[in-house]
Design an enzyme around this catalytic site. Structure first.
Site, PDB file in Angstrom:
ATOM      1  N   CYS A 123       0.567  -1.238   0.074  1.00  0.00           N
ATOM      2  CA  CYS A 123       0.183  -0.215   0.079  1.00  0.00           C
ATOM      3  C   CYS A 123       0.497   1.484  -0.348  1.00  0.00           C
ATOM      4  CB  CYS A 123      -0.589   0.033   1.231  1.00  0.00           C
ATOM      5  SG  CYS A 123      -2.242  -1.960   1.439  1.00  0.00           S
ATOM      6  N   HIS A 162      -2.548   8.870   5.777  1.00  0.00           N
ATOM      7  CA  HIS A 162      -3.110   7.479   5.237  1.00  0.00           C
ATOM      8  C   HIS A 162      -4.603   6.662   5.087  1.00  0.00           C
ATOM      9  CE1 HIS A 162      -2.226   3.502   3.027  1.00  0.00           C
ATOM     10  NE2 HIS A 162      -2.163   2.781   4.051  1.00  0.00           N
ATOM     11  N   HIS A 177     -10.187   2.545  -0.619  1.00  0.00           N
ATOM     12  CA  HIS A 177      -7.891   2.235  -0.106  1.00  0.00           C
ATOM     13  C   HIS A 177      -7.742   1.429  -1.608  1.00  0.00           C
ATOM     14  CE1 HIS A 177      -4.655   0.967   0.958  1.00  0.00           C
ATOM     15  NE2 HIS A 177      -4.372   0.782   1.687  1.00  0.00           N
TER      16      HIS A 177
END
Lengths: 382, 85, 390
Positions: free
Chosen positions: C154, C287, C320
């Site tokens: 990620c 994030h 995400h």
């Protein structure tokens, strides 16, 4: 390219079809021999036995307790073994481990555990998907396992880019060191011959039985699929305590019409791995230059170029060439030096021809007789 | 085979506790932390293990945490769910 | 020691919020979001989980959707930079792309065929072998420079932008296309649900009642160029990559380190490389996945290192997007610096006493010329890019 910030290969860890450890690789290169084992594939029409270079990871137990390994898949085990072998080869003190940068290159990634994850929900339903398999299937899981085992909190990178993975990731390793982000990078190339990759290779690139790898032959496929790990401990020269050679450059890009620009390399190690299409391209690139090819010793895998770098490093350190295995240059009018000849150059380049007309070129240099070399020799003789 | 015995065998196999045999597991010891030494990833794997072997759906980690104290507490939870509790 | 800033001369983006960067920014500033159960694929999981699909995007049959996203965003970025195939051909241009799915050698249909003892069609595998996202962009635009496909989970998109900046500083190329791309499919959907870190309602980053993330998909690309090329080619700097930092947790495969040590190191390295003091940071694009662990660790670090600096997560608008997330958030961050305002942190309602700080709750004007975009990844990768107003 020489300057105060040269990058040194301080240690090498290698495991593959030839065996485990740098001395075993060195012996296979000297003797120009390594025999593939076999891999049983289940296919739609029954089990097929294919030749393959398989790695044995049993020595990992010397470095890591069994309990710690319980959730770690084969891909990461290969990587952990390669990384510990490289650190042991360089005799890196424990205290230095936490500051390592970690870079992993893999052509295909953790395909075995990814396939196992798919199996978990294909056979038992989406709700029974295994989270442990999923977590290990993430591409950077090997880098994560290494950083956890070593307590290495430096930067970490994983590159998965088929045959370009190794030269591309080495380029970034060089940058990290040149920028001073870290003093050392533990670089590793890993590929695993999983059930999935074995089957894909069987379907797409299929050599006839009992055919030795003949990498520059354009008549037919002769590749033997392989797995393994080749790790390099890289250090800034100012921090290095000796080593094999320097890593002068690593470049990737599209092949120019004029061919690959070799920077004054006296020897070109070809990553040709038995695919007739790329074999022809390698043959074209290898005109008018001294060449060697060692892929028949460790087989065909997209991260194979790291083994070529390991071989080049051993040549530069030992000062003698390794013979290219017998069948490597069948029907090919190249300038192939014999084994045991003096190197005759302080530059070796390793060429990788990748998908999409891309190439990678990694250049190694002879380590100059400096203080760090003396330090190393003093250390090993003591 | 009792639920406790069945669970021990499943844990050894499905959580790859390679160096243990089912007989090594103390059913009253904590599964996580200092007991069996499992962690958060094992916890979510255990949710799937319970689903796969017993057909019991654990919806969230709060529910799981209560059930996952020890092998014995998990066995009681499973027996309770199977009897419609 | 600070490094030379690298100009961003073009930006492109596709995600659930919009098919290009300006549409996406408009949706963010209006507070629009449309998470819904997946429509492009089915799952027999009993509880549907909302996702952020780019529903109006169809990929060509010969590419992975991931690579089609990458190409779509690259086209926008290249056009935004005022470049075309011909002008790109005159430069040495590299490509650095972060992804997760774009580098996976498995296809569910193919694997099901194998497991059923059939002889499955090889077309899905051939498609994967043709679809490496960096190669697809290099092929389409005839780019000759270095290539790299970054798979640090990620944080891949953030890492790709940081690495491409290093290439230019080191003179490995004149310009670079850098970013991230990822598609949403059954494998990631089922995988994240199995980890029990997905929310079965729209995600709520930093909220007390947050239950997890929603997945998304898309891509973002930037064109980076050296100052020398910038002057010669007539491109303008739209934003600047001031610095980058990354560090590992060395802690756990999926859980962030509770003390956030890796993230702290990454922020410190990125700020030092940028020559920027914490006090001059206008905002942080966090994030902020909406998982209990991520948001707790991340907010603790922000509170300590960048106290009082406004922060938000844009994942409430995009989901995400994994390997694309760092790149999408970097272009959002640059666009926000241009506009002097940041959107509200979608999904946030109730402050979490355990967190102690709150993200921005409405569209907020920001002053200053520097902002951070953060990524935390599985495997304990933490990466931070510092962006500056041109």
């Amino acid at each position: 390219m020489s300057g105060p910030d040269r990058i040194v290969i301080e240690g090498i860890g290698a495991v593959g079809g030839f065996g485990c450890g740098i001395s075993v690789l060195s012996r296979a290169l000297t003797e120009a021999s390594s025999s593939p084992g076999t891999f049983d594939l289940s296919t739609g029409s029954g089990t097929v036995r294919i030749p393959a270079f398989l790695a044995d990871v049993s020595r990992l137990g010397e470095f890591i307790p069994v309990r710690t390994l319980r959730r770690i898949d084969r891909f990461s085990r290969l990587a952990l073994l390669g990384s510990h072998l490289a650190l042991a080869d360089a005799e890196l003190p424990e205290a230095e481990r936490s500051r390592l940068g970690i870079i992993i290159a893999s052509g295909y990634g953790a395909t075995g555990i990814t396939y196992a994850f798919l199996k978990s929900f294909i056979s038992d339903g989406d709700i029974c998907a295994s989270p442990t398999y999923f977590a290990n299937s993430v591409h950077n899981s090997a880098a994560a396992h290494i950083s956890i085992q070593l307590g290495a909190t430096g930067p970490s990178l994983t590159v998965t880019h088929f045959h370009l993975s190794v030269p591309s990731a080495l380029a970034t390793a060089r940058l990290w060191l040149a920028e001073g982000r870290v003093q050392r990078v533990l670089f590793g190339a890993v590929d695993e011959l999983s059930e999935l990759i074995g089957y894909v290779r069987f379907r797409m690139r299929h050599a006839p039985p009992d055919t030795p790898m003949t990498p520059l032959w354009t008549e037919m496929e002769t590749s033997i699929p392989a797995e393994g790990a080749a790790f390099l401990l890289l250090a800034r020269e100012s921090a290095a305590r000796g080593g094999y050679c320097t890593l002068e450059a690593s470049t990737t890009g599209s092949m120019p019409n004029s061919g690959v620009p070799f920077p004054e390399a006296g020897l070109l190690v070809l990553g040709a791995d038995g695919c007739p299409e790329s074999g022809g391209r390698y043959a074209a690139a290898a005109q008018n230059v001294r060449v060697a090819c060692y892929t028949p010793l460790y087989g065909s895998m997209p991260s194979g170029p790291a083994f070529d770098v390991a071989a080049g490093a051993l040549i530069l350190k030992g000062g003698r060439l390794f013979p290219s295995p017998g069948a490597a240059f069948r029907d090919f009018p190249a300038t192939v030096p014999a084994g045991g000849d003096p190197v005759g150059t302080d530059r070796i380049a390793c060429l990788t021809l990748a998908e999409d007309n891309a190439y990678g070129l990694t250049t190694l240099g002879k380590l100059p007789d400096t203080a760090c070399v003396r330090a190393r020799e003093g250390r090993t003789s003591s | 085979m009792t639920t406790v015995e069945k669970l021990k065998a499943i844990l050894v196999k499905d959580l790859n506790l390679e160096e243990l045999t089912p007989g090594d597991i103390d059913e009253n010891a904590p599964l996580f932390g200092e007991g069996l030494g499992l962690d958060s990833l094992d916890a979510v794997e255990l949710v799937v293990v319970v689903q796969k072997h017993f057909g019991i759906d654990i919806q969230n980690m709060d529910e799981a945490k209560a059930a996952f104290q020890s092998v014995r507490s998990l066995a009681s939870y499973i027996e309770g769910r199977l009897s419609g509790g | 020691m600070s490094v030379e800033p690298i100009p961003i001369t073009g930006m492109g983006c596709i995600c659930a919020a919009g098919r290009n960067l300006s549409d996406s920014m408009r949706a963010l500033l209006r507070g629009e979001r449309h998470p819904a159960p997946p429509v492009r694929f089915a799952s027999d999981h009993p509880i549907p989980h909302p996702v952020f699909e780019a529903v109006d995007f169809e990929e060509p049959p010969d590419f992975l959707r991931t690579s089609a996203f990458a190409l779509h965003a690259a086209r926008e970025a290249i056009a935004d930079a005022g470049l075309d195939r011909e002008s790109l051909g005159a430069l040495r241009v590299g490509v650095c792309v972060g992804t997760t799915v774009g580098a996976v050698m498995s296809d569910e249909t193919f694997c099901r065929g194998c497991l059923a003892g059939e002889v499955p069609d090889m077309a899905p595998i051939r498609r994967i072998l043709r679809s490496n996202p960096a190669d697809v962009i290099a092929r389409e635009f005839g780019l000759s420079g270095p290539r790299q496909t970054v798979v640090t989970a990620c944080s891949s998109g953030t890492d790709a932008v940081g690495i491409a900046g290093s290439w230019i500083r080191a003179g490995l190329c004149d310009a670079a296309i850098a970013g991230g791309a990822d598609e949403l499919g059954r494998i990631t959907y089922i995988g994240f649900i199995s980890l029990m870190i997905t929310d079965d309602s729209p995600c709520k980053p930093f909220d007390r009642h947050r239950k997890g993330l929603n997945l998304g998909e898309g891509a973002a690309m930037v064109v980076l160029a050296s100052e020398r090329v910038l002057r010669r080619s007539g491109m303008r700097a739209r934003s600047l990559v001031l610095g980058y930092g990354s560090a590992g947790d060395a802690y756990h495969l999926t859980a962030p380190r509770p003390d956030g040590a890796g993230l702290r190191s990454a922020i410190s390295e990125a700020l030092a490389a940028s020559g920027v003091s914490p006090a001059s940071v206008a905002f942080v694009n966090a994030h902020g996945t909406g998982t209990p662990d991520n948001d707790r660790v991340e907010s603790r670090v922000l509170q300590d290192m960048l106290p009082g600096v406004p922060f938000l997560s844009t994942k409430g608008y995009t989901g995400h997007t994994l390997g694309a997330a760092g790149a999408i958030e970097a272009v959002f961050t640059a666009a926000c610096l241009e506009m002097g305002k940041i959107p509200a942190n979608a999904g946030f309602e109730t402050p979490d006493p355990e967190i102690g700080i709150t993200p921005v709750r409405e569209v907020t004007m920001v002053e200053g010329t520097v902002a951070l975009s953060e990524s935390l990844a599985f495997g304990g990768n933490n990466s931070v890019v510092v962006l500056g107003k041109a």
